[in-house]
Motif scaffolding. Structure first.
Motif, PDB file in Angstrom:
ATOM      1  N   ILE A  24      49.938  16.883  29.851  1.00 16.70           N
ATOM      2  CA  ILE A  24      49.095  16.072  28.957  1.00 16.70           C
ATOM      3  C   ILE A  24      47.648  16.145  29.447  1.00 16.70           C
ATOM      4  O   ILE A  24      47.374  15.986  30.633  1.00 16.70           O
ATOM      5  CB  ILE A  24      49.586  14.616  28.930  1.00 16.70           C
ATOM      6  CG1 ILE A  24      50.940  14.578  28.201  1.00 16.70           C
ATOM      7  CG2 ILE A  24      48.590  13.696  28.238  1.00 16.70           C
ATOM      8  CD1 ILE A  24      51.655  13.258  28.306  1.00 16.70           C
ATOM      9  N   VAL A  25      46.767  16.420  28.501  1.00 17.69           N
ATOM     10  CA  VAL A  25      45.331  16.435  28.816  1.00 17.69           C
ATOM     11  C   VAL A  25      44.709  15.236  28.119  1.00 17.69           C
ATOM     12  O   VAL A  25      44.916  15.030  26.922  1.00 17.69           O
ATOM     13  CB  VAL A  25      44.678  17.747  28.329  1.00 17.69           C
ATOM     14  CG1 VAL A  25      43.174  17.726  28.599  1.00 17.69           C
ATOM     15  CG2 VAL A  25      45.324  18.943  28.990  1.00 17.69           C
ATOM     16  N   SER A  26      43.981  14.447  28.898  1.00 13.73           N
ATOM     17  CA  SER A  26      43.339  13.264  28.317  1.00 13.73           C
ATOM     18  C   SER A  26      42.072  13.663  27.567  1.00 13.73           C
ATOM     19  O   SER A  26      41.486  14.721  27.849  1.00 13.73           O
ATOM     20  CB  SER A  26      43.004  12.291  29.445  1.00 13.73           C
ATOM     21  OG  SER A  26      42.361  11.183  28.916  1.00 13.73           O
ATOM     22  N   ASP A  27      41.656  12.780  26.668  1.00  8.47           N
ATOM     23  CA  ASP A  27      40.434  13.054  25.887  1.00  8.47           C
ATOM     24  C   ASP A  27      39.189  13.102  26.760  1.00  8.47           C
ATOM     25  O   ASP A  27      38.168  13.643  26.354  1.00  8.47           O
ATOM     26  CB  ASP A  27      40.258  11.961  24.816  1.00  8.47           C
ATOM     27  CG  ASP A  27      40.674  12.459  23.443  1.00  8.47           C
ATOM     28  OD1 ASP A  27      40.870  13.679  23.301  1.00  8.47           O
ATOM     29  OD2 ASP A  27      40.805  11.625  22.522  1.00  8.47           O
TER      30      ASP A  27
ATOM     31  N   TYR B  47      45.564   5.425  24.732  1.00  5.01           N
ATOM     32  CA  TYR B  47      45.759   6.865  24.868  1.00  5.01           C
ATOM     33  C   TYR B  47      47.198   7.179  24.466  1.00  5.01           C
ATOM     34  O   TYR B  47      48.135   6.565  24.999  1.00  5.01           O
ATOM     35  CB  TYR B  47      45.569   7.301  26.315  1.00  5.01           C
ATOM     36  CG  TYR B  47      44.143   7.295  26.805  1.00  5.01           C
ATOM     37  CD1 TYR B  47      43.398   8.473  26.842  1.00  5.01           C
ATOM     38  CD2 TYR B  47      43.559   6.129  27.263  1.00  5.01           C
ATOM     39  CE1 TYR B  47      42.095   8.476  27.318  1.00  5.01           C
ATOM     40  CE2 TYR B  47      42.259   6.125  27.738  1.00  5.01           C
ATOM     41  CZ  TYR B  47      41.534   7.308  27.758  1.00  5.01           C
ATOM     42  OH  TYR B  47      40.251   7.315  28.237  1.00  5.01           O
ATOM     43  N   LEU B  49      49.542  10.465  24.332  1.00 10.93           N
ATOM     44  CA  LEU B  49      49.638  11.879  24.737  1.00 10.93           C
ATOM     45  C   LEU B  49      48.229  12.451  24.998  1.00 10.93           C
ATOM     46  O   LEU B  49      47.888  13.531  24.545  1.00 10.93           O
ATOM     47  CB  LEU B  49      50.363  12.694  23.659  1.00 10.93           C
ATOM     48  CG  LEU B  49      51.836  12.288  23.438  1.00 10.93           C
ATOM     49  CD1 LEU B  49      52.427  13.056  22.267  1.00 10.93           C
ATOM     50  CD2 LEU B  49      52.677  12.535  24.695  1.00 10.93           C
ATOM     51  N   GLY B  50      47.422  11.677  25.696  1.00  9.68           N
ATOM     52  CA  GLY B  50      46.096  12.135  26.106  1.00  9.68           C
ATOM     53  C   GLY B  50      45.002  11.870  25.103  1.00  9.68           C
ATOM     54  O   GLY B  50      43.823  11.867  25.453  1.00  9.68           O
ATOM     55  N   LYS B  51      45.361  11.655  23.843  1.00  5.75           N
ATOM     56  CA  LYS B  51      44.332  11.439  22.823  1.00  5.75           C
ATOM     57  C   LYS B  51      44.016   9.957  22.698  1.00  5.75           C
ATOM     58  O   LYS B  51      44.922   9.115  22.760  1.00  5.75           O
ATOM     59  CB  LYS B  51      44.829  11.958  21.466  1.00  5.75           C
ATOM     60  CG  LYS B  51      44.669  13.454  21.304  1.00  5.75           C
ATOM     61  CD  LYS B  51      44.830  13.826  19.842  1.00  5.75           C
ATOM     62  CE  LYS B  51      44.592  15.298  19.601  1.00  5.75           C
ATOM     63  NZ  LYS B  51      43.241  15.727  19.939  1.00  5.75           N
ATOM     64  N   ILE B  52      42.734   9.688  22.471  1.00  2.87           N
ATOM     65  CA  ILE B  52      42.331   8.293  22.274  1.00  2.87           C
ATOM     66  C   ILE B  52      42.529   7.945  20.801  1.00  2.87           C
ATOM     67  O   ILE B  52      42.059   8.675  19.920  1.00  2.87           O
ATOM     68  CB  ILE B  52      40.856   8.089  22.673  1.00  2.87           C
ATOM     69  CG1 ILE B  52      40.689   8.263  24.192  1.00  2.87           C
ATOM     70  CG2 ILE B  52      40.339   6.735  22.237  1.00  2.87           C
ATOM     71  CD1 ILE B  52      39.273   8.213  24.685  1.00  2.87           C
ATOM     72  N   PRO B  68      53.760   8.950  31.944  1.00  2.00           N
ATOM     73  CA  PRO B  68      52.434   9.559  31.829  1.00  2.00           C
ATOM     74  C   PRO B  68      52.072   9.939  30.398  1.00  2.00           C
ATOM     75  O   PRO B  68      51.133  10.672  30.180  1.00  2.00           O
ATOM     76  CB  PRO B  68      52.605  10.810  32.693  1.00  2.00           C
ATOM     77  CG  PRO B  68      54.019  11.231  32.445  1.00  2.00           C
ATOM     78  CD  PRO B  68      54.805   9.973  32.224  1.00  2.00           C
ATOM     79  N   PHE B  69      52.862   9.454  29.429  1.00  2.00           N
ATOM     80  CA  PHE B  69      52.625   9.882  28.038  1.00  2.00           C
ATOM     81  C   PHE B  69      51.497   9.095  27.373  1.00  2.00           C
ATOM     82  O   PHE B  69      50.920   9.524  26.397  1.00  2.00           O
ATOM     83  CB  PHE B  69      53.924   9.737  27.230  1.00  2.00           C
ATOM     84  CG  PHE B  69      55.065  10.474  27.853  1.00  2.00           C
ATOM     85  CD1 PHE B  69      55.111  11.867  27.790  1.00  2.00           C
ATOM     86  CD2 PHE B  69      56.066   9.805  28.546  1.00  2.00           C
ATOM     87  CE1 PHE B  69      56.150  12.553  28.394  1.00  2.00           C
ATOM     88  CE2 PHE B  69      57.103  10.497  29.144  1.00  2.00           C
ATOM     89  CZ  PHE B  69      57.152  11.883  29.079  1.00  2.00           C
ATOM     90  N   GLU B 134      34.811   4.066  27.706  1.00  2.00           N
ATOM     91  CA  GLU B 134      35.948   4.766  28.304  1.00  2.00           C
ATOM     92  C   GLU B 134      35.594   6.241  28.543  1.00  2.00           C
ATOM     93  O   GLU B 134      35.925   6.809  29.579  1.00  2.00           O
ATOM     94  CB  GLU B 134      37.151   4.641  27.359  1.00  2.00           C
ATOM     95  CG  GLU B 134      38.459   5.107  27.924  1.00  2.00           C
ATOM     96  CD  GLU B 134      38.962   4.300  29.113  1.00  2.00           C
ATOM     97  OE1 GLU B 134      38.488   3.176  29.333  1.00  2.00           O
ATOM     98  OE2 GLU B 134      39.837   4.818  29.847  1.00  2.00           O
ATOM     99  N   LYS B 135      34.865   6.813  27.567  1.00  2.00           N
ATOM    100  CA  LYS B 135      34.505   8.228  27.699  1.00  2.00           C
ATOM    101  C   LYS B 135      33.382   8.430  28.713  1.00  2.00           C
ATOM    102  O   LYS B 135      33.220   9.518  29.251  1.00  2.00           O
ATOM    103  CB  LYS B 135      34.069   8.785  26.340  1.00  2.00           C
ATOM    104  CG  LYS B 135      35.250   9.041  25.393  1.00  2.00           C
ATOM    105  CD  LYS B 135      34.770   9.640  24.104  1.00  2.00           C
ATOM    106  CE  LYS B 135      35.951   9.990  23.204  1.00  2.00           C
ATOM    107  NZ  LYS B 135      35.506  10.452  21.887  1.00  2.00           N
ATOM    108  N   ALA B 136      32.555   7.372  28.900  1.00  2.00           N
ATOM    109  CA  ALA B 136      31.441   7.499  29.851  1.00  2.00           C
ATOM    110  C   ALA B 136      31.944   7.546  31.287  1.00  2.00           C
ATOM    111  O   ALA B 136      31.351   8.200  32.132  1.00  2.00           O
ATOM    112  CB  ALA B 136      30.471   6.336  29.674  1.00  2.00           C
ATOM    113  N   PRO B 138      33.861   5.848  35.009  1.00  2.00           N
ATOM    114  CA  PRO B 138      33.801   4.697  35.914  1.00  2.00           C
ATOM    115  C   PRO B 138      32.423   4.457  36.533  1.00  2.00           C
ATOM    116  O   PRO B 138      32.197   3.416  37.132  1.00  2.00           O
ATOM    117  CB  PRO B 138      34.819   5.060  37.001  1.00  2.00           C
ATOM    118  CG  PRO B 138      34.902   6.541  36.972  1.00  2.00           C
ATOM    119  CD  PRO B 138      34.611   6.977  35.573  1.00  2.00           C
ATOM    120  N   LEU B 187      22.756   8.066  26.189  1.00  2.00           N
ATOM    121  CA  LEU B 187      23.859   8.510  27.053  1.00  2.00           C
ATOM    122  C   LEU B 187      25.224   8.035  26.548  1.00  2.00           C
ATOM    123  O   LEU B 187      26.239   8.344  27.169  1.00  2.00           O
ATOM    124  CB  LEU B 187      23.649   8.002  28.485  1.00  2.00           C
ATOM    125  CG  LEU B 187      22.556   8.686  29.290  1.00  2.00           C
ATOM    126  CD1 LEU B 187      22.387   8.006  30.641  1.00  2.00           C
ATOM    127  CD2 LEU B 187      22.849  10.165  29.508  1.00  2.00           C
TER     128      LEU B 187
END
Lengths: 294, 324
Positions: A24-27, B47, B49-52, B68-69, B134-136, B138, B187
């Motif tokens: 799995i690759v996160s966004d 998230y 499967l990794g996608k938001i 981890p899914f 979340e994308k920026a 920590p 940013l």
């Protein structure tokens, strides 16, 4: 029984292999899939992906979120050889996962490399400017944004091309002097303050005096205007009185003069008066002359 | 024998049943482990499967796949965060204060005209976009701190220290705040900046006395200025009162003149009317009456001939004559 055990082992191994073939690759990350050590493909968006089981293919995750880098507080010089300390920061992110993966083992290594570049480009940009340009005062436009743009452009030229990194922002965190420089500045500041205190006092004295002088001038002006106005009012009264007396005069001029002269005589002569006058002058002629004779 | 085998079989079934139950419970527990409880003031980035997931869930129980899914990041969106920035304050705090600053330990920066300034600041912010935050990553808060210092530095060098110290740097911070908001947006940090405040802005401790002397001089000047303005107001006020008095007086004099003239004219018209009956008699009688009135206060000493045809008269005061 042995056959059963072997089947169970095969099934479990197949499950593990199947499980390790999906990843799995996160966004917020990239993924690089290597096949026997060579980059096979790169993944840019989040989701679930398939790969050949280890050791045939391996997945490396690379964070594509923002990273912050500090340059540290190092001395540098301006064009006029003034020593300054201008720590900087850079905000960066990985934009080309393949280049990044091929260049760096991890983010720490990249940070170390970028720090060196940041220090170098920032010092080069500062060395082009006179110290006075940096701390201009006077509410002019600061040259610091210009320096920051230069550093950003210089860094991105290499980082984007060779490292797959984009520097999004560069800035100076502060601008200071070495200890010896700060001592001189503080001495000058102290002297300036003493001068300023004296100046404020002198200006205040001058200002107060000016306010009072202006008030006095205003007073004179008001009084002059009032006197003029009063004179005008008196003049008007005088004119009105004259007009009234003229009316009386016009009615009987001879009697008017006669009565006036007698009144003037009466007014002029008081208990403290001693006059020696010719009797031919009005109004004293009244004493020696009959009204008929006039 | 058959009894024994039945017992063994039922024991086996029982064991399988227990194992099944445990497995089922573990599976359900694992499946539910991804779920998160999101409170009213929070939001969640899910998230899968990794996608938001592009849509943000409502407060309550948020379903998500177990690790981890999938996973859920719970972010407080209504909380006002505050970040205190203390890199420019005096760390050493020496007594008496040192006459020079350590560039590393004694936080400070240069203001316009090469003046040293120190300070502590506080920035208040809220999360405006949980997905962007979340994308920026920590480091968001550290990046925000760096952006604040960058703008404070850039703006400080264009301003004189007095301007920075004035009203705790109100103009300075207002300018910085706009630039900070712009850069935070550029940013995509997912933050909304509410305010930037100065907890303290000051010259180095060793110079405080010198700066206080200037402040005292300013206070003294203000006081002197107020006194001068008050004096000026009384001077002008007095002048206005004087003016008013003068005008009232002149008005009164005017009225008096006119009244006297009118009275005199009235008396004259009466005399005129009397004189028209017997002019000669009236003139003589009137003159005699006036002269006798005059002679009550003064005495005619002599009427003597003067030079040529002229006659000289000498009036002497009654009192003088009496004393003689």
């Amino acid at each position: 029984m042995k056959l059963q055990n072997a089947a169970a082992l095969i099934a479990a191994s197949s499950a593990v292999v199947a499980f390790s073939s999906f990843f799995i690759v996160s966004d917020h990350e990239y993924a690089i899939v290597t096949q026997l050590g060579k980059t096979a493909r790169h993944i840019h968006s989040g989701g679930i992906y398939f790969k050949l089981p280890w050791p045939l293919q391996t997945v490396y995750h690379i964070d594509k979120r923002l990273n912050l880098l500090h340059s540290g507080k190092h001395e540098t010089t301006t064009r006029d050889r003034r020593n300054i300390i201008a720590p900087a920061f850079a905000v960066w992110r990985v934009t080309d996962a393949t280049k990044f993966f091929e260049t760096f083992a991890d983010k720490q290594e990249a940070s170390k490399k970028l720090e060196g570049m940041l220090v170098h480009t920032k010092n080069a940009a500062l060395a082009k400017r006179e110290f006075s340009e940096l701390v201009s005062g006077e509410n002019t436009v600061s040259v610091l944004p210009e320096i920051e743009s230069e550093v950003l452009a210089a860094m991105n030229t290499d980082t984007e091309k060779f490292f797959g990194i984009t520097v999004l922002q560069v800035g100076l965190l502060q601008l200071t002097l070495p200890e010896s420089g700060s001592r001189a500045v503080m001495q000058r500041m102290r002297a300036e303050r003493s001068l300023k205190a004296a100046q404020v006092k002198a200006e205040s004295l001058e200002h107060s005096s000016r306010i009072r002088a202006e008030a006095q001038a205003q007073r004179s002006k008001i009084l002059a205007a009032a006197e003029a106005e009063a004179a005008k009012i008196l003049g008007e009264g005088e004119a009105e009185a004259t007009r009234i007396l003229r009316e009386a005069y016009e009615k009987n001029p001879a009697l008017f003069e006669f009565v006036r002269e007698l009144e003037v005589l009466q007014n002029v002569v008081s208990p403290n008066t001693m006059l020696i006058l010719g009797t031919d002058t009005p109004p004293f002629r009244m004493i020696t002359q009959d009204p008929e004779a006039r | 024998m058959s009894d024994n085998s039945d017992e063994a079989f039922s024991a086996c079934l029982k064991a399988v049943g227990i194992l099944g139950l445990i497995l089922t419970l573990a599976t359900v527990g694992y499946a539910l482990s991804g779920f998160r409880f999101v409170r009213q003031h929070e939001s969640a980035v899910v998230y899968t499967l990794g996608k938001i997931n592009p849509s943000l869930p409502m407060p309550g129980v948020v379903p998500a796949l177990p690790a981890p899914f999938g996973h859920v990041s719970v972010i407080p969106v209504k909380t006002a965060f505050s970040l205190t920035l203390e890199d420019w304050k005096n760390e050493k705090n020496l007594q008496p204060p040192a006459d020079m600053l350590d560039p590393v330990l004694d936080g400070h920066t240069l203001a316009g005209g090469v003046n040293i300034v120190q300070g502590r600041f506080q920035i208040r912010y809220r999360v405006s976009s949980p997905v962007e935050l979340e994308k920026a990553g920590p480091d968001t808060e550290k990046i925000l701190s760096a952006i604040v210092y960058k703008n404070l530095t850039t703006s400080a060098v264009t301003r004189q220290i007095d301007e920075l110290l004035e009203s705790q740097g109100a103009n300075w911070l207002a300018d910085c705040l706009n630039a900070i908001r712009r850069e935070v947006k550029q940013l995509s940090l997912g933050l909304e900046i509410d305010s930037l405040e100065a907890l303290e802005i000051s010259p180095p401790a060793a110079l405080k006395e010198a700066f206080n002397a200037v402040s005292a001089a300013h206070l003294e000047a203000d006081s002197a200025n107020r006194q001068a303005l008050s004096d000026a107001a009384s001077i002008v006020g007095a002048a206005n009162a004087e003016r008013q008095e003068l005008l009232i007086k002149s008005q009164a004099q005017r009225e008096q003149k006119i009244t006297l003239a009118k009275a005199w004219a009235g008396r004259f018209f009466l005399l005129d009317a009397q004189s028209r009956i017997q002019p000669e008699v009236f003139a003589r009688e009137y003159r005699n009456a006036k002269i006798s009135e005059i002679l009550k206060t003064c005495r005619l000493e002599a009427v003597m001939p003067g030079e040529g045809q002229k006659v000289r008269i000498i009036w002497k005061p009654q009192q003088e004559t009496q004393s003689e």
